[in-house]
Design an enzyme around this catalytic site. Structure first.
Site, PDB file in Angstrom:
ATOM      1  N   ASP A  23      -7.900  -5.356   0.077  1.00  0.00           N
ATOM      2  CA  ASP A  23      -8.350  -6.193  -1.048  1.00  0.00           C
ATOM      3  C   ASP A  23      -7.999  -7.663  -0.892  1.00  0.00           C
ATOM      4  O   ASP A  23      -8.490  -8.496  -1.650  1.00  0.00           O
ATOM      5  CB  ASP A  23      -7.728  -5.658  -2.354  1.00  0.00           C
ATOM      6  CG  ASP A  23      -8.283  -4.293  -2.669  1.00  0.00           C
ATOM      7  OD1 ASP A  23      -7.498  -3.332  -2.724  1.00  0.00           O
ATOM      8  OD2 ASP A  23      -9.507  -4.176  -2.787  1.00  0.00           O
ATOM      9  N   HIS A  78       0.861  -1.191   0.000  1.00  0.00           N
ATOM     10  CA  HIS A  78       0.000   0.000   0.000  1.00  0.00           C
ATOM     11  C   HIS A  78       0.893   1.235   0.000  1.00  0.00           C
ATOM     12  O   HIS A  78       1.960   1.245   0.612  1.00  0.00           O
ATOM     13  CB  HIS A  78      -0.894   0.025   1.253  1.00  0.00           C
ATOM     14  CG  HIS A  78      -2.052   0.935   1.116  1.00  0.00           C
ATOM     15  ND1 HIS A  78      -1.950   2.288   1.332  1.00  0.00           N
ATOM     16  CD2 HIS A  78      -3.335   0.698   0.748  1.00  0.00           C
ATOM     17  CE1 HIS A  78      -3.136   2.844   1.128  1.00  0.00           C
ATOM     18  NE2 HIS A  78      -3.996   1.905   0.764  1.00  0.00           N
TER      19      HIS A  78
HETATM   20  C1  SDX Z   1      -6.174   0.072  -2.859  1.00  0.00           C
HETATM   21  O1  SDX Z   1      -4.359   4.574  -2.066  1.00  0.00           O
HETATM   22  C2  SDX Z   1      -5.315   3.960  -1.450  1.00  0.00           C
HETATM   23  O2  SDX Z   1      -5.720   4.291  -0.362  1.00  0.00           O
HETATM   24  C3  SDX Z   1      -5.912   2.781  -2.189  1.00  0.00           C
HETATM   25  C4  SDX Z   1      -6.912   1.952  -1.398  1.00  0.00           C
HETATM   26  C5  SDX Z   1      -8.190   2.705  -1.145  1.00  0.00           C
HETATM   27  O3  SDX Z   1      -8.909   2.338  -0.208  1.00  0.00           O
HETATM   28  O4  SDX Z   1      -8.503   3.634  -1.930  1.00  0.00           O
HETATM   29  O5  SDX Z   1      -6.366   1.525  -0.165  1.00  0.00           O
HETATM   30  C6  SDX Z   1      -7.328   0.690  -2.181  1.00  0.00           C
HETATM   31  O6  SDX Z   1      -5.919   0.410  -3.994  1.00  0.00           O
HETATM   32  C7  SDX Z   1      -5.302  -0.879  -2.088  1.00  0.00           C
HETATM   33  C8  SDX Z   1      -4.067  -1.370  -2.934  1.00  0.00           C
HETATM   34  C9  SDX Z   1      -4.545  -2.494  -3.818  1.00  0.00           C
HETATM   35  N1  SDX Z   1      -3.501  -2.851  -4.802  1.00  0.00           N
HETATM   36  C10 SDX Z   1      -2.891  -4.060  -4.752  1.00  0.00           C
HETATM   37  O7  SDX Z   1      -3.067  -4.898  -3.849  1.00  0.00           O
HETATM   38  C11 SDX Z   1      -1.997  -4.325  -5.956  1.00  0.00           C
HETATM   39  C12 SDX Z   1      -0.646  -4.860  -5.460  1.00  0.00           C
HETATM   40  N2  SDX Z   1       0.018  -3.754  -4.738  1.00  0.00           N
HETATM   41  C13 SDX Z   1       0.943  -2.960  -5.472  1.00  0.00           C
HETATM   42  O8  SDX Z   1       0.714  -2.771  -6.820  1.00  0.00           O
HETATM   43  C14 SDX Z   1       1.510  -1.794  -4.680  1.00  0.00           C
HETATM   44  O9  SDX Z   1       1.767  -2.240  -3.430  1.00  0.00           O
HETATM   45  C15 SDX Z   1       0.703  -0.504  -4.578  1.00  0.00           C
HETATM   46  C16 SDX Z   1       0.325   0.004  -5.931  1.00  0.00           C
HETATM   47  C17 SDX Z   1      -0.524  -0.753  -3.778  1.00  0.00           C
HETATM   48  C18 SDX Z   1       1.564   0.524  -3.862  1.00  0.00           C
HETATM   49  O10 SDX Z   1       2.638   0.771  -4.674  1.00  0.00           O
HETATM   50  P1  SDX Z   1       3.763   1.878  -4.283  1.00  0.00           P
HETATM   51  O11 SDX Z   1       3.437   2.571  -3.011  1.00  0.00           O
HETATM   52  O12 SDX Z   1       4.003   2.723  -5.486  1.00  0.00           O
HETATM   53  O13 SDX Z   1       4.993   1.003  -3.907  1.00  0.00           O
HETATM   54  P2  SDX Z   1       5.968   0.435  -4.950  1.00  0.00           P
HETATM   55  O14 SDX Z   1       5.228  -0.122  -6.121  1.00  0.00           O
HETATM   56  O15 SDX Z   1       7.033   1.455  -5.195  1.00  0.00           O
HETATM   57  O16 SDX Z   1       6.573  -0.819  -4.139  1.00  0.00           O
HETATM   58  C19 SDX Z   1       7.671  -0.667  -3.271  1.00  0.00           C
HETATM   59  C20 SDX Z   1       8.449  -1.970  -3.423  1.00  0.00           C
HETATM   60  C21 SDX Z   1       8.876  -2.266  -4.858  1.00  0.00           C
HETATM   61  O17 SDX Z   1      10.011  -3.121  -4.786  1.00  0.00           O
HETATM   62  P3  SDX Z   1      11.486  -2.489  -4.997  1.00  0.00           P
HETATM   63  O18 SDX Z   1      11.441  -1.693  -6.299  1.00  0.00           O
HETATM   64  O19 SDX Z   1      11.704  -1.592  -3.790  1.00  0.00           O
HETATM   65  O20 SDX Z   1      12.427  -3.668  -5.049  1.00  0.00           O
HETATM   66  O21 SDX Z   1       7.598  -3.080  -3.068  1.00  0.00           O
HETATM   67  C22 SDX Z   1       7.381  -3.894  -4.207  1.00  0.00           C
HETATM   68  C23 SDX Z   1       7.748  -3.078  -5.425  1.00  0.00           C
HETATM   69  O22 SDX Z   1       8.174  -3.924  -6.494  1.00  0.00           O
HETATM   70  N3  SDX Z   1       5.958  -4.228  -4.190  1.00  0.00           N
HETATM   71  C24 SDX Z   1       5.479  -5.451  -4.387  1.00  0.00           C
HETATM   72  C25 SDX Z   1       4.089  -5.328  -4.197  1.00  0.00           C
HETATM   73  N4  SDX Z   1       3.782  -4.055  -3.909  1.00  0.00           N
HETATM   74  C26 SDX Z   1       4.948  -3.376  -3.930  1.00  0.00           C
HETATM   75  N5  SDX Z   1       6.079  -6.616  -4.702  1.00  0.00           N
HETATM   76  C27 SDX Z   1       5.254  -7.681  -4.810  1.00  0.00           C
HETATM   77  N6  SDX Z   1       3.907  -7.650  -4.630  1.00  0.00           N
HETATM   78  C28 SDX Z   1       3.304  -6.497  -4.331  1.00  0.00           C
HETATM   79  N7  SDX Z   1       1.981  -6.465  -4.133  1.00  0.00           N
END
Ligand code: SDX
Length: 434
Positions: A369, A311
């Site tokens: 989720d 998140h």
């Molecule tokens: C919702 O914003 C809100 O409030 C949204 C929400 C709401 O109520 O409105 O809470 C609802 O959208 C919840 C989130 C649902 N999405 C998912 O579950 C999809 C999977 N999650 C990711 O896509 C991700 O975690 C995000 C999009 C939610 C957050 O992404 P960020 O903050 O931009 O973080 P990032 O992508 O930069 O990740 C940081 C690191 C990265 O690794 P490194 O580059 O540091 O090596 O964590 C890794 C990412 O690759 N990473 C994941 C991951 N999420 C982040 N690796 C594997 N699986 C994941 N789910």
């Protein structure tokens, strides 16, 4: 918002004049540096793709503390609202008005919403233009936007009464439209709302009853759905809420703004994650496949993400995920599905992820989720409709944020700038010379 005694000073290593900027304090959470004079003074923009360090507005609706895993709607912890704060319509009243309703206020609000649940009879013809297998989110983007064509009497966003009427219409009609999208996809007739049922019972009725037999709602399942709606009602300045605010900043009507929010929520990184998380669990299939899946997730080239984890704000457990897991257990117990293999798989996956350094170091915890798909599947809601339910719940949050923005004296049309890295001015050559 109060002025901090501390100022921020921006200085430049080449001796260019420094710039002093005010810092504002909110009631809780990070302070902000007011950079509004930056461009006029220095000719430079800030650079913040994804708005990782940018506050786009001030708001008094929802507060999140990502480190503590706290979520407050108008100051009330989500744990209290979801467990003993009454039903979803009480949360709607709170988000819209800033206070929980007393009995008389609640009765009036429920009656007003209840008596606006029907959509114009001509709305059904919009559905007929879609393929039966159209994704419900495409249907909702279309039909919610189309609502504007029926309400020319309440599209003046500067009229508080029009804003109020539009808010009620959207909150009241979203369940009807989501249920119609479902009925259309399975070839069953649309079911009209009933005024003798509660908001969530009415939705279950419109979703699952048919003209062929009496339908009785299960109170445990209705309460579970109501809790799902409360947990998803609002969440500060997330992507879809920011979309609604940006659309609203141009003066677009509320139906168009909510349709824009629905479109943004559809994305798998946002509201589409519950659908993607369930598909992920089904793809993993069994507990012994988890290690291989985790290996793929850790391999950046695989593009595989642990859907339902991570998140932007929560760097601790999403408080909604805890409540969703409890609801999951209650529903599965009620339905005699406590041995549901997907629920067991989800809990096993969560346990492994929470002990794995890769996820711990990246502060990747289950978000709202991760479990919501399992609960909705147990309620009989098809996977493709999960994000539609999220949109149904979030409509009140979007509307509350839109109303707050419209009445904010600081509000201007949103218009971010850029760092341009493309071609400088050049001459067009005739085609024979290209
Ligand atoms: C919702 O914003 C809100 O409030 C949204 C929400 C709401 O109520 O409105 O809470 C609802 O959208 C919840 C989130 C649902 N999405 C998912 O579950 C999809 C999977 N999650 C990711 O896509 C991700 O975690 C995000 C999009 C939610 C957050 O992404 P960020 O903050 O931009 O973080 P990032 O992508 O930069 O990740 C940081 C690191 C990265 O690794 P490194 O580059 O540091 O090596 O964590 C890794 C990412 O690759 N990473 C994941 C991951 N999420 C982040 N690796 C594997 N699986 C994941 N789910």
């Amino acid at each position: 918002m109060t002025n901090s005694e501390i100022k921020a000073t921006l200085s430049f290593s080449d001796g260019s004049p420094s710039l002093e900027m005010p810092i504002y304090k909110g009631t809780v959470g990070p302070d902000v540096i007011d950079i509004r004079k930056l461009y006029a003074t220095t000719g430079m923009f800030t650079y913040d793709p994804g708005f990782m360090s940018t506050a786009a507005c001030n708001s008094s609706i929802t507060y999140i503390d990502g480190d503590k895993g706290e979520l407050l709607y108008r100051g009330y912890p989500i744990e209290q609202l979801a467990v003993n704060g009454g039903d979803f319509l009480e949360t709607c009243y709170l988000l819209l008005n800033g206070e929980l309703p007393n009995a008389a206020e609640k009765e009036k609000f429920v009656a007003t919403v209840t008596n606006h649940t029907m959509v114009h009879e001509q709305m059904q013809f919009f559905f007929r233009g879609f393929r039966r297998d159209a994704h419900p989110m495409s249907v909702l983007v279309g039909t919610v936007g189309a609502l504007a064509s029926f309400y020319h009497d309440s599209l003046d966003i500067n009229d508080p009464h029009h804003r109020e009427v539009s808010a009620i219409r959207l909150i009241a009609k979203m369940p009807t439209l989501v249920a119609m999208a479902y009925k259309y996809s399975i070839g069953q007739p649309f079911v009209y709302p009933r005024n003798d049922l509660s908001y969530s019972a009415n939705f279950m009725h419109m979703m699952f009853s048919t003209p062929c037999a009496p339908y009785k709602t299960n109170e445990v399942l209705v309460r579970a759905l109501d809790r799902i709606l409360i947990l998803h009602a609002d969440h500060e300045q997330n992507a879809s809420t920011s979309t609604v605010r940006l659309a609203g900043s141009s003066g677009a009507n509320p139906f168009a703004c909510i349709a824009a929010g629905i479109a943004c929520l559809w994305g798998p990184a946002h509201g589409g994650a519950n659908e993607a998380a369930l598909s992920m669990l089904e793809e993993i299939g069994s507990v012994d496949h988890i290690p291989e899946f985790i290996r793929q997730v850790k391999d950046k080239n695989s593009g595989v993400k642990l859907m339902g984890f991570g998140h932007r704000v929560y760097k601790n457990y999403d408080p909604r995920a805890k409540l969703m897991r409890e609801t999951c257990y209650e529903v599965l117990q009620e339905l005699g599905l406590q041995d549901d293999p997907l629920f067991k798989l989800a809990m096993a996956l969560e346990k492994i992820a929470l002990e794995d350094e890769y996820f711990v170091s990246r502060k990747l915890y289950p978000n709202v989720d991760f479990y919501s798909g399992i609960v909705q599947r147990a309620l009989g809601i098809p996977t493709s409709l999960f994000t539609g339910i999220f949109a149904l719940a979030r409509t009140v949050g979007w509307i509350a944020q839109w109303k707050e923005m419209i009445s904010d004296p600081e509000q201007k049309i949103g218009r971010p700038r850029q760092l341009f890295v493309g071609s400088q001015t050049r001459e067009v050559q005739p085609i024979e010379k290209r």
